[in-house]
Design an enzyme around this catalytic site. Structure first.
Site, mmCIF file in Angstrom:
data_model
loop_
_atom_site.group_PDB
_atom_site.id
_atom_site.type_symbol
_atom_site.label_atom_id
_atom_site.label_comp_id
_atom_site.label_asym_id
_atom_site.label_seq_id
_atom_site.Cartn_x
_atom_site.Cartn_y
_atom_site.Cartn_z
ATOM 1 N N SER A 46 -13.300 -17.491 -22.456
ATOM 2 C CA SER A 46 -11.996 -17.808 -22.816
ATOM 3 C C SER A 46 -12.119 -16.476 -24.316
ATOM 4 O O SER A 46 -10.559 -15.840 -24.148
ATOM 5 C CB SER A 46 -11.098 -18.966 -22.786
ATOM 6 O OG SER A 46 -11.789 -19.569 -22.120
ATOM 7 N N ASP A 89 -1.501 -19.861 -20.240
ATOM 8 C CA ASP A 89 -2.304 -21.484 -20.993
ATOM 9 C C ASP A 89 -2.473 -22.203 -21.664
ATOM 10 O O ASP A 89 -1.270 -22.704 -20.805
ATOM 11 C CB ASP A 89 -3.386 -19.782 -22.463
ATOM 12 C CG ASP A 89 -4.787 -20.173 -22.839
ATOM 13 O OD1 ASP A 89 -4.640 -21.413 -22.979
ATOM 14 O OD2 ASP A 89 -5.810 -19.462 -22.943
ATOM 15 N N HIS A 110 -6.246 -24.044 -27.940
ATOM 16 C CA HIS A 110 -6.950 -22.472 -27.044
ATOM 17 C C HIS A 110 -5.953 -21.887 -26.657
ATOM 18 O O HIS A 110 -6.036 -20.577 -27.300
ATOM 19 C CB HIS A 110 -7.014 -23.682 -25.367
ATOM 20 C CG HIS A 110 -7.751 -22.424 -24.776
ATOM 21 N ND1 HIS A 110 -7.176 -21.361 -23.627
ATOM 22 C CD2 HIS A 110 -9.243 -21.736 -24.388
ATOM 23 C CE1 HIS A 110 -8.241 -21.252 -23.119
ATOM 24 N NE2 HIS A 110 -9.706 -21.091 -23.634
#
Length: 420
Positions: A346, A161, A192
């Protein structure tokens, strides 16, 4: 993520199919990277033959630069040598060099390198999360998360990620930095990856609260990266997991792009290496068969559900989807401390990776077969899941009697978790 562009003459493409490698066309709308390619070798190629091919590429590239006055290109950059499955490389080559490579009989196919991105789309402040309670209950609307006290202990989650804030209090020292394939900043400058990691292994937000988390950075501060860099991260995670015990490892990829055979092959190599891999289906409200690595059938592809057990309006769908998981307005960790709310496939995917780690902690198996276990444990509740799409929502088994042995059940009230 995409294939080699149509800018290459049709005669070149036709010749390469006859003489050696297939040169794949780029699909519409794919953001490709100029003069950058991924080359994948034939299945079963030996290390010796691969090294010989790479030496030929380097010699030929140098000769073109020196003798022919060719435009300066960087040549080979990354080499991929998964323990099982994919062998190949990526680099910066002009059209003539790609023409030479395509004529080689030992090359399986070539595709143009392309952009990939995170699959989070929304942000909302000051909202309590509901995803954990849903994973531990057979009915929506709960405020308690039931789970076994093993909580993923002994498992390791590789989060491929934007990086992870490994100092965040959520991880209690269980998070470590693994590798970086996108920039020179070993930190999560986007947020994120930390959010995803928190959903997997955070003490407050995590499905598997005692699992270890390893940050593998392949996306930059804008949440963007390349196929070639992502595949490097996938290879590193596979090798590291095998060294430490692949049957105790899960991997999470809350990212994706347009269809890419190289990305799918790399995902398959992770599964072949014995690691359970959860991947986001994507956020375009289209069939995930056209997305990668979501369309790889040997991994666990995750769509996003709402608090009311419906399909999230942004979520991709289709036959390649294995399960749904909570993905709308999910609260988890943010870099520097505290939390934030994000939505997307996600956010759904780490619920599944976390559940895989949780089951490893319970001694309920490991590796890619965990996806079948998770599907068996899932409950049939998703309303209007999309054409040819499963209606199964993940569940950890503590609330539906699936697990046939005594559990040291813990419960967490949201009022305590979030100080509401």
């Amino acid at each position: 993520m995409g294939f080699i562009t149509k800018a290459i003459p049709l005669a070149l493409a036709a010749a390469s199919v006859i003489n050696g490698a297939e040169i794949m066309e780029t699909r519409a709308g794919v953001q490709t990277l100029a003069d950058k390619y991924i080359v994948v070798m034939n299945d079963g190629m030996t290390d010796k033959d691969f090294d010989s091919h790479r030496s030929w590429v380097n010699r030929t590239h140098r000769r073109r630069l020196i003798r022919r006055g060719a435009k300066a290109m960087g040549g080979m950059k990354h080499t991929y040598r998964f323990p099982t499955g994919l062998k190949g490389y990526s680099g910066h080559f002009d059209e003539q060099m790609i023409n030479e490579i395509s004529k080689r009989a030992d090359v399986k196919y070539i595709e143009r390198d392309a952009r990939v991105q995170i699959n989070a789309i929304e942000q909302q402040d000051n909202v309590p999360s509901w995803g954990l309670a849903r994973v531990g209950s057979k009915e929506p609307g709960g405020t308690t998360y039931y789970y076994d006290g093993t909580a993923g202990e002994g498992s390791t989650a590789y989060v491929i990620d934007t990086g992870t804030d490994i100092q965040h209090e959520e991880f209690e020292g269980r998070a470590t930095w693994g590798a970086n394939f996108v920039d020179d900043m070993d930190m999560d400058c986007n947020g994120h990856g930390t959010h995803v990691s928190g959903t997997i292994g955070g003490k407050t937000f995590g499905v598997a609260k005692k699992s270890n988390v390893v940050a593998v950075k392949v996306l930059d501060c804008n949440g963007s990266g390349s196929n070639s860099g992502v595949i490097m991260g996938m290879e590193w995670a596979t090798k590291d997991a095998q060294q430490k015990g692949a049957d105790k490892a899960v991997a999470n990829m809350s990212l994706g792009g347009a269809f890419s055979q190289a990305s799918n092959d790399a995902a398959a190599a992770i599964a072949q290496g014995g690691v359970f891999l959860a991947v986001a289906a994507g956020n375009d409200n289209v069939d995930a068969a056209d997305s990668s690595p979501a369309s790889e059938p040997s991994i666990c592809t995750v769509a996003a559900s709402t608090e009311q057990d419906g399909k999230a309006d942004f979520s991709n769908f289709g036959q390649v989807v294995d399960v749904y998981a909570p993905g709308d307005s999910i609260t988890s960790a943010k870099p520097g401390g505290g939390s934030q709310v994000l939505s997307g496939t996600s956010m759904a995917t780490p619920h599944v990776a976390g559940l895989g780690a949780y089951l490893i902690g319970l001694g309920k198996g490991g590796g890619p077969g965990l996806c079948d276990t998770i599907k068996q444990m899932a409950i049939d509740v998703i309303q209007n899941p999309g054409a040819s799409t499963t209606s199964k929502l993940i569940n950890n088994g503590s609330g539906i009697g699936f697990l046939s042995f005594p559990l040291n059940i813990y419960e967490e009230q949201w009022s305590k978790l979030f100080d509401l």
